[in-house]
Scaffold this motif. Sequence first.
Motif, mmCIF file in Angstrom:
data_model
loop_
_atom_site.group_PDB
_atom_site.id
_atom_site.type_symbol
_atom_site.label_atom_id
_atom_site.label_comp_id
_atom_site.label_asym_id
_atom_site.label_seq_id
_atom_site.Cartn_x
_atom_site.Cartn_y
_atom_site.Cartn_z
ATOM 1 N N ARG A 265 0.847 -1.204 0.000
ATOM 2 C CA ARG A 265 0.000 0.000 0.000
ATOM 3 C C ARG A 265 0.873 1.240 0.000
ATOM 4 N N PRO A 266 0.289 2.385 -0.355
ATOM 5 C CA PRO A 266 1.055 3.637 -0.289
ATOM 6 C C PRO A 266 1.564 3.849 1.135
ATOM 7 N N LEU A 267 2.855 4.199 1.238
ATOM 8 C CA LEU A 267 3.521 4.282 2.530
ATOM 9 C C LEU A 267 4.452 5.487 2.565
ATOM 10 N N TRP A 268 4.397 6.227 3.657
ATOM 11 C CA TRP A 268 5.291 7.354 3.892
ATOM 12 C C TRP A 268 5.878 7.228 5.283
ATOM 13 N N PHE A 269 7.108 7.727 5.427
ATOM 14 C CA PHE A 269 7.780 7.752 6.720
ATOM 15 C C PHE A 269 8.140 9.186 7.095
ATOM 16 N N PHE A 270 8.127 9.461 8.404
ATOM 17 C CA PHE A 270 8.733 10.704 8.878
ATOM 18 C C PHE A 270 9.523 10.425 10.143
ATOM 19 N N SER A 271 10.557 11.227 10.321
ATOM 20 C CA SER A 271 11.389 11.165 11.522
ATOM 21 C C SER A 271 11.345 12.535 12.170
ATOM 22 N N SER A 272 11.498 12.571 13.476
ATOM 23 C CA SER A 272 11.637 13.851 14.167
ATOM 24 C C SER A 272 12.820 13.748 15.106
ATOM 25 N N GLY A 273 13.559 14.819 15.192
ATOM 26 C CA GLY A 273 14.693 14.693 16.077
ATOM 27 C C GLY A 273 15.669 15.829 16.160
ATOM 28 N N PRO A 274 16.106 16.411 15.060
ATOM 29 C CA PRO A 274 17.141 17.428 15.215
ATOM 30 C C PRO A 274 16.692 18.522 16.190
ATOM 31 N N LEU A 275 17.553 18.796 17.143
ATOM 32 C CA LEU A 275 17.234 19.830 18.128
ATOM 33 C C LEU A 275 17.915 21.139 17.729
ATOM 34 N N ASP A 276 17.599 21.527 16.500
ATOM 35 C CA ASP A 276 18.044 22.800 15.947
ATOM 36 C C ASP A 276 17.167 23.066 14.720
ATOM 37 N N ALA A 277 17.437 24.134 14.000
ATOM 38 C CA ALA A 277 16.594 24.506 12.859
ATOM 39 C C ALA A 277 16.977 23.784 11.574
ATOM 40 N N SER A 278 17.927 22.868 11.609
ATOM 41 C CA SER A 278 18.437 22.245 10.383
ATOM 42 C C SER A 278 17.364 21.553 9.548
#
Length: 169
Positions: free
Chosen positions: A80-93
Amino acid sequence: MPTSVLVAYGTTNGSTAQIAEAVADVLRKEGLIADLLPARSVVDVTPYGAVVVGSGLYAGRWHRDARRFVSRHGRQLAERPLWFFSSGPLDASASERDIPPVRGVRRAVTRLDARGHVTFGGCLEAGAKGRIARSIVRNGKGGDFRNFPEIEEWAARIAAELLDEEKMD
């Protein structure tokens, strides 16, 4: 009937859950059905026409719950259609440039033919769980670097893609 989307996430301190909630909210506003669940509580992905999986990054890896979710449901996710996201950088990068997925997620993107991955800024504030997290905050390196307009734009692109495919069916 509108596509039903699962938004599953792995988090320790809840900030990734808030990103996942924003994604699900946008999908719903665009006319899709979206269920928001912690990755560890998902038993079956077959009822969903598409899946979004997100996780906080911890020492260069996804949260254990998200990794186990992808491993446990890999065969169905690849169908099926699949997307991933990550969260983490503790700055504006993350708002300044595209940050590629960490190695394990990059492998999953390829293996499962995911349609995309994005890294969003993270959030680590007072009261965070974990010795390392508390140390980061205590040393002044924490903060909230999530960019919700950017998150909502990404979710709207997913919705548009799914809705376009619905029209073609």
